[in-house]
Write a protein that holds these residues in place. Structure first.
Motif, PDB file in Angstrom:
ATOM      1  N   GLY A   1       0.804  -1.221   0.000  1.00 24.59           N
ATOM      2  CA  GLY A   1       0.000   0.000   0.000  1.00 24.59           C
ATOM      3  C   GLY A   1       0.827   1.257   0.000  1.00 24.59           C
ATOM      4  O   GLY A   1       0.304   2.345   0.253  1.00 24.59           O
ATOM      5  N   ASN A   2       2.131   1.137  -0.311  1.00 21.38           N
ATOM      6  CA  ASN A   2       2.980   2.330  -0.265  1.00 21.38           C
ATOM      7  C   ASN A   2       2.728   3.285  -1.418  1.00 21.38           C
ATOM      8  O   ASN A   2       3.321   4.353  -1.483  1.00 21.38           O
ATOM      9  N   ASP A   3       1.851   2.905  -2.360  1.00 22.63           N
ATOM     10  CA  ASP A   3       1.494   3.824  -3.440  1.00 22.63           C
ATOM     11  C   ASP A   3       0.289   4.682  -3.068  1.00 22.63           C
ATOM     12  O   ASP A   3      -0.108   5.553  -3.837  1.00 22.63           O
ATOM     13  N   ASP A   4      -0.274   4.450  -1.895  1.00 24.38           N
ATOM     14  CA  ASP A   4      -1.320   5.316  -1.341  1.00 24.38           C
ATOM     15  C   ASP A   4      -0.617   6.266  -0.368  1.00 24.38           C
ATOM     16  O   ASP A   4      -0.355   5.921   0.788  1.00 24.38           O
ATOM     17  N   LEU A   5      -0.290   7.463  -0.838  1.00 22.87           N
ATOM     18  CA  LEU A   5       0.546   8.363  -0.048  1.00 22.87           C
ATOM     19  C   LEU A   5      -0.126   8.802   1.243  1.00 22.87           C
ATOM     20  O   LEU A   5       0.538   8.971   2.271  1.00 22.87           O
ATOM     21  N   THR A   6      -1.426   8.990   1.209  1.00 26.62           N
ATOM     22  CA  THR A   6      -2.136   9.397   2.423  1.00 26.62           C
ATOM     23  C   THR A   6      -2.032   8.307   3.483  1.00 26.62           C
ATOM     24  O   THR A   6      -1.763   8.587   4.663  1.00 26.62           O
ATOM     25  N   LEU A   7      -2.242   7.055   3.067  1.00 25.35           N
ATOM     26  CA  LEU A   7      -2.113   5.928   3.990  1.00 25.35           C
ATOM     27  C   LEU A   7      -0.673   5.815   4.500  1.00 25.35           C
ATOM     28  O   LEU A   7      -0.432   5.597   5.688  1.00 25.35           O
ATOM     29  N   LEU A   8       0.275   5.982   3.601  1.00 23.32           N
ATOM     30  CA  LEU A   8       1.689   5.880   3.960  1.00 23.32           C
ATOM     31  C   LEU A   8       2.065   6.909   5.017  1.00 23.32           C
ATOM     32  O   LEU A   8       2.754   6.608   6.000  1.00 23.32           O
ATOM     33  N   VAL A   9       1.595   8.140   4.852  1.00 19.53           N
ATOM     34  CA  VAL A   9       1.936   9.202   5.799  1.00 19.53           C
ATOM     35  C   VAL A   9       1.245   8.986   7.135  1.00 19.53           C
ATOM     36  O   VAL A   9       1.836   9.237   8.197  1.00 19.53           O
ATOM     37  N   LYS A  10       0.003   8.518   7.123  1.00 21.06           N
ATOM     38  CA  LYS A  10      -0.685   8.204   8.392  1.00 21.06           C
ATOM     39  C   LYS A  10       0.103   7.155   9.174  1.00 21.06           C
ATOM     40  O   LYS A  10       0.293   7.264  10.384  1.00 21.06           O
ATOM     41  N   ARG A  11       0.577   6.145   8.479  1.00 20.61           N
ATOM     42  CA  ARG A  11       1.351   5.085   9.117  1.00 20.61           C
ATOM     43  C   ARG A  11       2.666   5.651   9.676  1.00 20.61           C
ATOM     44  O   ARG A  11       3.059   5.356  10.804  1.00 20.61           O
ATOM     45  N   ALA A  12       3.341   6.487   8.873  1.00 17.97           N
ATOM     46  CA  ALA A  12       4.640   7.035   9.284  1.00 17.97           C
ATOM     47  C   ALA A  12       4.496   7.947  10.500  1.00 17.97           C
ATOM     48  O   ALA A  12       5.319   7.909  11.423  1.00 17.97           O
ATOM     49  N   ARG A  13       3.459   8.765  10.520  1.00 16.78           N
ATOM     50  CA  ARG A  13       3.282   9.682  11.651  1.00 16.78           C
ATOM     51  C   ARG A  13       2.964   8.910  12.933  1.00 16.78           C
ATOM     52  O   ARG A  13       3.453   9.253  14.013  1.00 16.78           O
ATOM     53  N   ALA A  14       2.142   7.862  12.803  1.00 18.69           N
ATOM     54  CA  ALA A  14       1.819   7.056  13.983  1.00 18.69           C
ATOM     55  C   ALA A  14       3.062   6.343  14.498  1.00 18.69           C
ATOM     56  O   ALA A  14       3.308   6.283  15.716  1.00 18.69           O
ATOM     57  N   LEU A  15       3.883   5.805  13.590  1.00 21.80           N
ATOM     58  CA  LEU A  15       5.106   5.112  14.002  1.00 21.80           C
ATOM     59  C   LEU A  15       6.104   6.087  14.620  1.00 21.80           C
ATOM     60  O   LEU A  15       6.741   5.768  15.629  1.00 21.80           O
ATOM     61  N   GLU A  16       6.226   7.270  14.037  1.00 19.71           N
ATOM     62  CA  GLU A  16       7.128   8.291  14.588  1.00 19.71           C
ATOM     63  C   GLU A  16       6.727   8.638  16.022  1.00 19.71           C
ATOM     64  O   GLU A  16       7.582   8.712  16.920  1.00 19.71           O
ATOM     65  N   ASP A  17       5.430   8.846  16.240  1.00 16.38           N
ATOM     66  CA  ASP A  17       4.950   9.172  17.596  1.00 16.38           C
ATOM     67  C   ASP A  17       5.204   8.015  18.559  1.00 16.38           C
ATOM     68  O   ASP A  17       5.584   8.229  19.718  1.00 16.38           O
ATOM     69  N   PHE A  18       4.985   6.787  18.092  1.00 19.10           N
ATOM     70  CA  PHE A  18       5.173   5.616  18.952  1.00 19.10           C
ATOM     71  C   PHE A  18       6.634   5.465  19.363  1.00 19.10           C
ATOM     72  O   PHE A  18       6.950   5.192  20.526  1.00 19.10           O
TER      73      PHE A  18
END
Length: 729
Positions: free
Chosen positions: A588-605
């Motif tokens: 799903g890395n071609d869905d940029l919105t999904l990718l960024v949501k995942r990255a921001r959650a991981l960064e916060d975690f």
């Protein structure tokens, strides 16, 4: 310690070059002084249209004596080796010193370089600076060989201390240094003798020269806003124009004039652009109506009639310019309101080449229209409106107004679309489809505008990728990095969902088969691309030929380019590159919105204590598991069996992984990454306890295999969130 004052006095320096030239003068002179051993306390560079000035405070009176010791050849070495060493050191053999070392007797040279007076060093450095000055454009004049941006008239170069000032002797192609300058060209043209920077600045002020460009800009803005306020009007802010005008005058005199009534109905942007580009005037608007009603011009001198003659001349020239603008505007409006409307302009674009390998602007419009129609449902836009907007968005490129003022493209399209009676969403898309042009530019939010803006940028990117014209290093002649960043911002700020790779395929497929092509390969490629688009497959299937396989790498390569630009974009927002890499590695890395949501959650975690510790536990589990798999030649991924668990912490980890998998999997499926991270956090304590109490590589082979399979479960459960192997730490 003496102070140094340098002024290079010439004919008018273009305003756009002044600030950079002043900084270049400062850097080159101060670097040269320091390299020669002359340190200083501070330096400041200033500029006016006719002079570059450098003031250096607290300069050493002379460079220090430098003593250097050099190790030479061994005593008894060949004469040629010794003679070469002597030449390099500038000594004779009797000046060498013999010393015993662990490797035997060796020659040493003690070299002393005496200090030099500051004046001698300054003369050398300044001459080199002047002769090699990095002007973007320069000229020669008269019979001399010296090059300067405009004819150089004089060089002021003095050193001053408590005992007075002295001229640093310098002669460059007949221009001798001195201690004099001149004031305003018309109001105080006589020679002025100065003794230091304070004296220099004060005398220039009395001679109607404001030395500091920032001071000139502040004076212009303050007087302009005061005059406008007195008339109940506002000056339209333009920092770029303010800086340019401050570079055109040495003694700014602000004058406000009126615009003839016949031009007041022109679009305010037309008035503003015409006055700025042709006359360097500031626009003054009525805050109640938004109309541009007056202008501000800045003269370079005071006059007996308080600028009345200057203002009258400017108004006469401005009226002629605005008459042209009015003519263009009225002609364009007639075309837009005609029966053919803006389609006549679109037809003309069939004769305008976009790129010799990508066809005409009209062909490009066809591609953008088709792509906008495909994108419309994804962004919630009406497909018919999106296609209609795409077909007229670039029509204004054929208009007379945009031909005269290219910077108004898009904006004039909106005016003409409104005049043609097109839907407002279509008109707005004409203006907004170029956006965003830069990091600070607003992002369109209307669905039709978003669809056309995305289609425009994707067509540009897929087109240049198709002809292999990609950015290389610092070179990006077609602004493809900017286009990719525009796509990223459009997608993220409008929460657009869907496969960017699929959109890349759609855009790329339009560039594959050119009209009239007889290539079977291209035809098969087009057919295969269409199949991939319909099936939404990420790679070429096994039936594709090698040529097709190779060609199909292009859309994937473009997706990789988007990921690289996304890293830059998110890094500026504080998200680490390794966190982004860990998320890009997921499906799903071609869905940029999904990718960024995942990255921001991981960064916060990962900023939490649980996140930091769990990452360490995961890496420990992964390292042990990877080493065991490599050693044993098998993959431990067949599932651990709870019945072989001996330690309580081992049993607790089984329970935690079962609960974690049950929590994380549905959270990932629901795209609730915050919940997924909470599920990860619950694993932290059981994982820590397990590694504290249990030896994974037990002597009992059954226990060892079971525990390795348990580690595989840790990897599998945590791997649902992101590829944590790519996270540093």
């Amino acid at each position: 310690m003496p102070d140094l004052l340098i002024e290079l006095f010439s004919e008018e320096i273009p305003a756009r070059m002044q600030t950079r030239a002043a900084e270049d003068l400062k850097k080159r002179v101060t670097d040269g002084l320091v390299e020669a051993g002359l340190t200083y306390a501070g330096a400041a560079a200033l500029s006016t249209p006719r002079r570059l000035t450098l003031a250096v405070d607290g300069l050493l009176a002379e460079s220090p004596t430098v003593r250097e010791e050099r190790k030479g050849p061994k005593v008894g070495a060949p004469d040629k080796a010794i003679e070469g060493f002597l030449r390099g050191a500038g000594l004779t053999r009797d000046q060498l010193e013999e010393r015993e070392t662990p490797k035997g007797a060796v020659y040493f040279a003690l070299i002393e370089k005496p200090g030099r007076p500051a004046a001698a060093i300054i003369a050398e450095v300044l001459e080199d600076t002047i002769r090699n000055f990095p002007w973007p454009k320069s000229m020669r004049w008269g019979a001399g060989a010296l090059r300067w941006v405009r004819p150089l008239h004089s060089i002021l170069c003095i050193l001053s201390d408590e005992n007075g000032a002295s001229v640093v002797d310098l002669d460059i192609d007949g221009i001798k240094s001195g201690n004099t300058t001149r004031g305003h060209r018309f109001m105080a043209p006589d020679e002025i003798t100065v003794t230091g920077f304070d004296d220099y600045a004060a005398k220039l002020k009395r001679a109607f020269v404001v030395l500091d460009a920032r001071e000139r800009a502040e004076a212009i803005w303050q007087e302009a806003t005061n005059q406008a306020f007195a008339s109940g009007l506002d000056v339209v802010e333009d920092k770029g124009l303010l800086a340019e005008v401050a570079g055109l005058v040495e003694w700014p005199v602000v004058l406000m004039g009126s615009i003839d009534a016949e031009f007041l109905e022109l679009p305010p942007e037309v008035l503003q652009t015409s006055m700025k580009e042709h006359q360097k005037f500031f626009s003054v608007k009525n805050p109640k109506t938004g109309r541009i009603e007056k202008f501000i011009t800045v003269a370079n001198r005071e006059t007996a009639d308080n600028g009345a003659t200057i203002l009258a001349g400017n108004q006469k020239v401005l009226s002629a310019r605005l008459a042209d603008a009015k003519f263009f505007w009225e002609n364009d409006l007639r075309t837009a309101k005609s029966e053919a409307g803006m389609s006549a302009w679109v037809e003309n674009l069939g004769n305008v080449t976009f790129h010799n390998k990508l066809g005409t602007q009209a062909a490009r419009i066809d591609r953008i229209a088709a792509l906008a129609r495909e994108i419309a449902p994804v962004v919630g836009a009406d497909a018919d409106l999106a296609e209609q907007a795409a077909r007229v968005a670039k029509a204004d490129l054929s208009s007379e107004m945009v031909y005269e003022f290219p910077e108004l493209q898009g904006l004039m399209g909106r005016y003409y679309a409104e005049a043609a009676g097109l839907p407002q969403a279509v008109a707005n898309a004409c203006e907004q489809h170029y956006s965003p042009l830069g990091p600070g530019d607003d992002v369109p939010s209307e669905p039709v505008s978003v669809a056309v803006a995305l289609a425009d940028k994707l067509d540009t990117l897929t087109g240049f990728w198709a002809i292999d014209e990609k950015p290389t290093g610092s070179k990006d002649p077609f602004a493809l990095r900017r286009a990719a960043l525009g796509v990223i911002r459009l997608v993220l700020e409008n929460d657009v969902r869907g496969s960017l790779w699929k959109l890349n395929l759609r855009g790329f497929s339009q560039h594959v088969v050119k009209e009239g092509s007889e290539s079977d390969l291209l035809a098969r490629f087009k057919e295969h691309l269409n199949e991939l688009v319909s099936r939404d497959l990420p790679t070429a299937d096994s039936e594709a030929s090698e040529e097709l396989e190779h060609a199909l790498k292009t859309p994937a390569d473009l997706l990789s380019f988007f990921h690289d630009r996304l890293k830059v974009f998110l890094r500026d927002q504080g998200i680490r590159h390794d966190v982004i890499d860990a998320c890009i590695a997921m499906d799903g890395n071609d869905d940029l919105t999904l990718l960024v949501k995942r990255a921001r959650a991981l960064e916060d975690f990962l900023k939490t204590e649980d996140g930091t510790n769990l990452l360490q536990g995961f890496k420990r589990a992964n390292n042990i598991l990877s080493q065991a798999e490599e050693k044993d030649g098998v993959e431990y991924s067949y599932g651990a069996d709870r019945k072989f668990a001996e330690d309580e912490t081992e049993k607790a980890l089984f329970d935690a992984l079962e609960a974690g998998g049950a929590a994380i999997s549905p959270a990932i499926e629901a795209e609730d990454f915050a919940a997924a991270m909470r599920g990860m956090a619950a694993l932290r304590a059981p994982v820590d306890a397990f590694f504290e109490a249990v030896q994974v590589n037990a002597e009992n082979e059954v226990l060892r295999r079971n525990r390795l399979n348990l580690l595989s479960q840790i990897r599998q459960v945590c791997g649902q969130v992101a590829d944590l192997t790519k996270v540093e730490g």
